[in-house]
Write a protein that holds these residues in place. Structure first.
Motif, PDB file in Angstrom:
ATOM      1  N   GLN A   1     -41.810  42.063  -6.274  1.00  0.00           N
ATOM      2  CA  GLN A   1     -41.189  42.050  -5.339  1.00  0.00           C
ATOM      3  C   GLN A   1     -41.525  40.676  -4.150  1.00  0.00           C
ATOM      4  OE1 GLN A   1     -40.992  45.695  -2.994  1.00  0.00           O
ATOM      5  NE2 GLN A   1     -41.447  46.846  -5.175  1.00  0.00           N
TER       6      GLN A   1
ATOM      7  N   GLU B   1     -39.379  38.202  -3.373  1.00  0.00           N
ATOM      8  CA  GLU B   1     -39.993  37.313  -1.664  1.00  0.00           C
ATOM      9  C   GLU B   1     -39.635  35.611  -1.587  1.00  0.00           C
ATOM     10  OE1 GLU B   1     -38.313  39.202   0.265  1.00  0.00           O
ATOM     11  OE2 GLU B   1     -38.480  41.274   0.326  1.00  0.00           O
TER      12      GLU B   1
ATOM     13  N   ASP C   1     -38.703  33.479   1.752  1.00  0.00           N
ATOM     14  CA  ASP C   1     -39.134  34.808   3.025  1.00  0.00           C
ATOM     15  C   ASP C   1     -40.551  34.960   2.369  1.00  0.00           C
ATOM     16  OD1 ASP C   1     -39.639  36.634   4.824  1.00  0.00           O
ATOM     17  OD2 ASP C   1     -38.112  37.504   4.589  1.00  0.00           O
TER      18      ASP C   1
ATOM     19  N   ASP D   1     -43.311  35.154   4.785  1.00  0.00           N
ATOM     20  CA  ASP D   1     -43.874  36.144   5.599  1.00  0.00           C
ATOM     21  C   ASP D   1     -44.110  37.265   4.718  1.00  0.00           C
ATOM     22  OD1 ASP D   1     -44.790  33.548   6.816  1.00  0.00           O
ATOM     23  OD2 ASP D   1     -43.524  34.172   8.772  1.00  0.00           O
ATOM     24  N   SER D   2     -42.039  37.313   4.717  1.00  0.00           N
ATOM     25  CA  SER D   2     -42.628  39.218   3.512  1.00  0.00           C
ATOM     26  C   SER D   2     -43.084  39.437   2.618  1.00  0.00           C
ATOM     27  CB  SER D   2     -40.958  39.171   3.331  1.00  0.00           C
ATOM     28  OG  SER D   2     -40.210  39.135   5.140  1.00  0.00           O
TER      29      SER D   2
ATOM     30  N   LYS E   1     -46.384  39.636   3.223  1.00  0.00           N
ATOM     31  CA  LYS E   1     -46.569  41.399   4.577  1.00  0.00           C
ATOM     32  C   LYS E   1     -46.989  42.516   2.658  1.00  0.00           C
ATOM     33  CE  LYS E   1     -43.931  42.177   7.500  1.00  0.00           C
ATOM     34  NZ  LYS E   1     -42.816  42.593   8.271  1.00  0.00           N
TER      35      LYS E   1
END
Length: 242
Positions: A67, A71, A76, A78-79, A82
């Motif tokens: 995952q 991302e 992405d 930042d995702s 996170k």
């Protein structure tokens, strides 16, 4: 930039060339350019991506590592970060859970006076009440009973399960060890040892192993952070050079 074949990337990690192609297919490393004849052309960027992914697998598991890389390759960042943060939060919770078990270990005996001190006689609970207390389902407690972790008595009038202070203690211990990654049969052995012998030597050994796994995971996360940082830096440099 030097070019690499699938076998070149695979060799460093003792993988097959097909595994590298599968990682590309699944988005764990970026897409490769192709030669006029259709052969893949990998570069040091791909090598860095594979190192990052493999380090993430060791730290967070295959699913979460995938995952994170997906991302990143979707743009992405930042995702992706996170998801990394959530992994660290889980590790912190595991450390806190281990500390909780250690604080309780001196009280985990089957002697009546100890059980009475921690759990008064009035603390008996039904299966629903105990499940709610532990934030589990009644079905989970019944499974624990099947594997020998719990052995509740039955109300002679209703036939319903009645969890005594000792049962509650065993359930809390099982819940903590389950959070530590222990299988049900191993938990049953630990609980049985404490229940029958009144000693905590088995639990102490289990906690030492648990601590070792937490430490190893923390070190793996540090390694993964370095690999991921290197990969992101290479991506940034590549974008700046375009």
């Amino acid at each position: 930039m030097s070019t690499l074949r699938p076998a070149d990337l695979a060799r460093e990690h003792a993988l097959s060339a097909q595994a590298v192609r599968n990682y590309e297919r699944d988005g764990f490393i970026p897409p490769a350019d192709r030669t006029a004849t259709g052969y893949r052309i990998y570069t040091e960027i791909h090598a860095a991506a594979l190192r990052a992914f493999r380090a993430l697998v060791a730290a967070y598991g295959h699913a979460l590592a995938g995952q994170i890389m997906n991302e990143i390759h979707d743009g992405d960042i930042d995702s992706a970060l996170k998801l990394v943060d959530r992994g660290h939060e889980q590790l912190l919770r595991d450390r806190e859970t281990l500390d909780t078990v250690r604080r309780a270990i001196g009280h985990l005996t089957t002697e009546d006076d100890t059980c009475t001190d921690r759990y008064p006689a009035s603390a008996t609970r039904t299966v629903g009440e105990l499940a709610s207390h532990l934030h589990l389902t009644p079905a989970t407690l019944r499974t624990w009973e099947t594997t020998g972790i719990l052995a509740p008595a039955r109300d002679p009038a209703t036939g319903y399960r009645v969890y005594t202070p000792a049962d509650i203690r065993d359930a809390e211990l099982a819940h903590l060890l389950r959070r530590g990654g222990y299988g049900l049969h191993r938990i049953a052995a630990v609980v049985d040892r404490i229940r029958t012998a009144g000693g905590t030597e088995t639990l102490a050994g289990a906690l030492a192993e648990w601590q070792g796994r937490i430490t190893a995971r923390g070190i793996a996360m540090l390694e993964a952070a370095g690999r991921l940082g290197d990969y992101l830096g290479r991506l940034r440099d590549e974008d700046a050079g375009q």
